[in-house]
Motif scaffolding. Structure first.
Motif, PDB file in Angstrom:
ATOM      1  N   LEU A  97       0.944  -1.280  -0.055  1.00 46.51           N
ATOM      2  CA  LEU A  97       0.028  -0.071  -0.019  1.00 46.51           C
ATOM      3  C   LEU A  97       0.827   1.130   0.133  1.00 46.51           C
ATOM      4  CD1 LEU A  97      -2.760  -1.077   2.728  1.00 46.51           C
ATOM      5  CD2 LEU A  97      -3.139  -0.594   0.146  1.00 46.51           C
ATOM      6  N   ILE A  98       1.921   1.191   0.429  1.00 47.16           N
ATOM      7  CA  ILE A  98       2.927   2.228   0.635  1.00 47.16           C
ATOM      8  C   ILE A  98       3.900   2.342  -0.350  1.00 47.16           C
ATOM      9  CG2 ILE A  98       4.657   1.310   2.194  1.00 47.16           C
ATOM     10  CD1 ILE A  98       3.235   4.994   2.247  1.00 47.16           C
ATOM     11  N   ILE A  99       4.233   1.005  -0.967  1.00 46.08           N
ATOM     12  CA  ILE A  99       5.417   0.684  -2.183  1.00 46.08           C
ATOM     13  C   ILE A  99       4.901   1.177  -3.274  1.00 46.08           C
ATOM     14  CG2 ILE A  99       6.854  -0.832  -3.205  1.00 46.08           C
ATOM     15  CD1 ILE A  99       7.305  -2.506  -0.791  1.00 46.08           C
ATOM     16  N   ASP A 100       3.826   0.863  -3.721  1.00 49.18           N
ATOM     17  CA  ASP A 100       3.224   0.947  -5.117  1.00 49.18           C
ATOM     18  C   ASP A 100       2.899   2.459  -5.398  1.00 49.18           C
ATOM     19  OD1 ASP A 100       2.723  -0.725  -7.339  1.00 49.18           O
ATOM     20  OD2 ASP A 100       1.883  -2.204  -5.966  1.00 49.18           O
ATOM     21  N   VAL A 165       8.892   0.073   5.527  1.00 49.13           N
ATOM     22  CA  VAL A 165       7.603   0.909   5.454  1.00 49.13           C
ATOM     23  C   VAL A 165       7.955   2.539   5.888  1.00 49.13           C
ATOM     24  CG1 VAL A 165       5.417   1.283   6.716  1.00 49.13           C
ATOM     25  CG2 VAL A 165       6.114  -1.036   5.861  1.00 49.13           C
ATOM     26  N   GLY A 166       8.761   2.333   6.993  1.00 47.75           N
ATOM     27  CA  GLY A 166       8.993   3.658   7.040  1.00 47.75           C
ATOM     28  C   GLY A 166       9.783   4.694   6.051  1.00 47.75           C
ATOM     29  N   THR A 184      -1.764   3.384   4.936  1.00 45.03           N
ATOM     30  CA  THR A 184      -0.594   2.316   5.317  1.00 45.03           C
ATOM     31  C   THR A 184      -0.525   2.164   6.927  1.00 45.03           C
ATOM     32  OG1 THR A 184       0.456   2.589   3.271  1.00 45.03           O
ATOM     33  CG2 THR A 184       1.631   1.529   5.058  1.00 45.03           C
ATOM     34  N   LEU A 185      -0.361   3.529   7.390  1.00 47.29           N
ATOM     35  CA  LEU A 185      -0.206   3.542   8.898  1.00 47.29           C
ATOM     36  C   LEU A 185      -1.391   3.051   9.695  1.00 47.29           C
ATOM     37  CD1 LEU A 185       2.028   6.999   9.476  1.00 47.29           C
ATOM     38  CD2 LEU A 185       2.874   4.298   9.042  1.00 47.29           C
ATOM     39  N   THR A 186      -2.436   3.504   9.237  1.00 49.23           N
ATOM     40  CA  THR A 186      -3.617   2.847   9.883  1.00 49.23           C
ATOM     41  C   THR A 186      -3.543   1.393   9.875  1.00 49.23           C
ATOM     42  OG1 THR A 186      -5.097   4.984   9.271  1.00 49.23           O
ATOM     43  CG2 THR A 186      -6.211   3.018  10.030  1.00 49.23           C
ATOM     44  N   MET A 191      -2.882  -3.767  12.768  1.00 46.25           N
ATOM     45  CA  MET A 191      -2.472  -5.101  12.729  1.00 46.25           C
ATOM     46  C   MET A 191      -1.531  -5.247  14.066  1.00 46.25           C
ATOM     47  SD  MET A 191      -3.525  -6.884  10.275  1.00 46.25           S
ATOM     48  CE  MET A 191      -2.524  -8.337  10.450  1.00 46.25           C
ATOM     49  N   LEU A 192      -0.805  -4.259  14.518  1.00 43.35           N
ATOM     50  CA  LEU A 192      -0.057  -4.456  15.670  1.00 43.35           C
ATOM     51  C   LEU A 192      -0.874  -4.649  16.761  1.00 43.35           C
ATOM     52  CD1 LEU A 192       2.727  -1.600  14.940  1.00 43.35           C
ATOM     53  CD2 LEU A 192       2.958  -4.105  14.874  1.00 43.35           C
TER      54      LEU A 192
END
Length: 205
Positions: A97-100, A165-166, A184-186, A191-192
């Motif tokens: 979600l963050i890479i693409d 991710v960061g 992404t962070l949400t 998930m955490l």
């Protein structure tokens, strides 16, 4: 089972070959991930797919695994296999979600030939990430235990996931891709929380 000498290399090689084959189906036929192509300056390619993509998939699979590696212990059941594979595959999609958005909108490392509601990326791509990860993780669930890895491996892999991710979050901010940062962070935060609750209940069982 404990990793035998060289087993990690064989697993990595299988993941590299398998994911390059899956990506190639997308490049040539639009299957699995949708229709797209990689730009030539993205490195050496095999069947139209940069070899580095296969290595990236190894990182995605094992760093996602590290968040739920404790599920590899105990009695192997279909239910736990499904839960483990779903959870780790959601983490794989979370990274995408963050890479693409960065790779497509920011850097144009690959070009989509379709569109979608999320940065014009076909929804099929994210479903493809989930399916490919799910198949690999389902297989690894029955093959491995968390004792298969060196001491401290899980913690280092989680750090690696977070750093990747960061890095893309920071790049997304620079590129003004704020929706990607928020989504992404949400999802990662959710998930955490799920992992913490799940781990505590698993330890009490």
């Amino acid at each position: 089972m404990v990793f035998k000498r060289g087993m990690g290399y064989w697993l990595s090689a299988i993941i590299i070959i398998g994911t390059i084959a899956a990506e190639s189906l997308g490049v040539h036929y639009g299957w699995i991930f949708g229709s797209y192509h990689y730009e030539k300056d993205f490195g050496i390619q095999l069947f139209g797919v940069p070899v580095t993509i296969g290595f990236a998939w190894v990182m995605v699979i094992f760093t996602s695994m590290a968040y739920f590696e404790w599920m590899l212990n105990g009695k192997k059941t279909v239910k736990n296999a499904l839960l483990y594979s779903i959870a780790t595959s959601i983490l794989a999609v979370t990274m995408d979600l963050i890479i693409d958005p960065v790779a497509y909108k920011g850097r144009q490392y690959w070009i989509w030939e379709g569109d979608g509601i999320y940065y014009d990326i076909p929804t099929q791509n994210f479903l493809g990430w989930f399916y490919v990860s799910f198949v690999i993780q389902f297989f690894l669930y029955y093959l491995l235990r968390d004792t298969s890895f060196p001491k401290g491996w899980s913690r280092r892999m989680r750090w690696l996931y977070g750093m990747v991710v960061g890095m893309f979050v920071v790049t997304s901010m620079v590129e003004g891709l704020w929706l990607a940062v928020f989504v992404t962070l949400t999802v990662y935060g959710i998930m955490l929380i799920i992992r913490k609750i799940w781990r505590e209940s698993y330890d009490r069982a």
